[in-house]
Enzyme design. Structure first.
Site, PDB file in Angstrom:
ATOM      1  N   ASP A 163       0.823  -1.201   0.000  1.00 54.17           N
ATOM      2  CA  ASP A 163       0.000   0.000   0.000  1.00 54.17           C
ATOM      3  C   ASP A 163       0.862   1.257   0.000  1.00 54.17           C
ATOM      4  O   ASP A 163       0.512   2.263  -0.626  1.00 54.17           O
ATOM      5  CB  ASP A 163      -0.926   0.006   1.213  1.00 54.17           C
ATOM      6  CG  ASP A 163      -1.893  -1.165   1.214  1.00 54.17           C
ATOM      7  OD1 ASP A 163      -2.288  -1.593   0.111  1.00 54.17           O
ATOM      8  OD2 ASP A 163      -2.238  -1.655   2.299  1.00 54.17           O
ATOM      9  N   GLY A 206       3.110  -2.542  12.342  1.00 52.68           N
ATOM     10  CA  GLY A 206       1.789  -1.987  12.092  1.00 52.68           C
ATOM     11  C   GLY A 206       1.532  -1.648  10.643  1.00 52.68           C
ATOM     12  O   GLY A 206       2.342  -1.902   9.761  1.00 52.68           O
TER      13      GLY A 206
END
Length: 338
Positions: A282, A327
């Site tokens: 992403d 994360g």
């Protein structure tokens, strides 16, 4: 940059709350293990890519040269949206005004991360990502009316019918350049009519093979599993008129190819230790989309993208920084940190 208005990117996609469990290894069937930690954080491929677009546009801590907005949906009663998801987006320079408050629950992802190698396994509950506005293309287009984006970013975590209709609309109307990251690839595939004329197609190795089969209606086995990036990219250029094809190859780097003939490998960036690969793809998508927006703001076309290799290298460097952090959204770097 020509003109005074920043180029505009609109991300249409998923918003999730991520429940991340870190463990020495994944349990086998019927086995219970003691894990290391559990964290709750903001995620979703759409949200991650919006944050990446936003953070990649900060040339300094106070200067943003690309405007970014998020089109998505969350649960109206979800406390995690106001406490986690919305701040993560807005602190990354993302406009959240068009996010719908849905009657269903916010989407969620349960992620298991192995400490030994940073590899992850993910279970997704779509929730609001597959309801309300996200299943209604007219509502999405209405939300975009005031933004008039130069670049639209799409992925595969909203309904297949919505994604296909949006692809066909933007590729037909030519109102905005489409950056499409078919992740995950829909089990039923994506028809040629939807991919036809897409500006930028970004895939990993597995997705590239699945998509090539999909648009040609090829049976399983047509590809022998040995991906040849040049040949696969050519499928999308010749059969679907895709202008730019980017195939990410993990630690090996990225292969880029343009319909005008520019192509080549970009080596991977060596890192000391891979901590978590969750948002690396992403991050790459968001950084490259911002480079496309900046190019368009100069009045140039994608065929005039002379420094495409540099744009790929920058996106790759950002993704490499991402995998060294724990994360999803919080691991995505700001451009001024690169």
């Amino acid at each position: 940059m020509a003109g005074t208005k920043n180029p505009q990117i609109s991300i249409i996609g998923s918003l999730n709350i991520d429940f991340v469990t870190t463990t020495p290894r994944c349990p086998t069937a019927g086995e219970t293990l003691t894990a290391t930690s559990l964290t709750v954080s903001a995620g979703g491929k759409g949200g991650n890519q919006a944050v990446a677009c936003g953070r990649s546009s900060f040339t300094s801590e106070s200067t943003q040269d690309v405007s970014v907005s998020m089109i998505g949906a969350v649960g109206a009663e979800d406390p995690y949206y106001t406490s986690l998801l919305k701040p993560a987006l807005e602190n990354s320079g993302v406009n959240t005004a068009a996010i719908e408050k849905s009657k269903t629950q916010t989407g969620s992802a349960s992620i298991i991360v192995e400490e030994i190698n940073g590899e992850n396994r993910i279970l997704v509950v779509p929730g609001a990502n597959h309801a309300g506005m996200m299943s209604n293309v007219s509502s999405i287009l209405a939300a975009l009316e005031s933004e008039k984006p130069d670049v639209v970013v799409l992925q595969g975590e909203i309904p297949r019918s919505t994604t296909i209709e949006l692809l066909e609309h933007f590729n037909r109307e030519k109102q905005a350049k489409v950056v499409f990251n078919p992740a995950p690839v829909f089990p039923e595939g994506v028809p040629l009519s939807a991919v036809q004329g897409t500006s930028v197609l970004i895939m990993n190795e597995t997705e590239a093979v699945q998509m090539a089969r999909s648009i040609q209606n090829l049976p399983i086995g047509t590809f022998d599993g040995n991906l040849v990036p040049e040949e696969t990219a050519r499928v999308f250029h010749e059969h679907a008129g895709v202008e730019i094809v980017l195939i990410t190859l993990g630690a090996e780097g990225v292969f880029y190819s343009t319909r005008s003939g520019k192509c080549g490998p970009v080596p991977g960036v060596k890192v000391a230790k891979v901590v978590d690969t969750t948002a690396a793809g992403d991050t790459f998508v968001g950084y490259f989309a911002s480079s496309v927006a900046r190019l368009l703001a100069t009045g140039k076309s994608l065929e005039e993208f002379d420094d495409i290799r540099s744009a790929v290298e920058k996106a790759n460097t950002a993704a490499a920084m991402c995998v060294q952090r724990q994360g999803a959204m919080q691991s995505i770097p700001f451009a001024y940190d690169l």
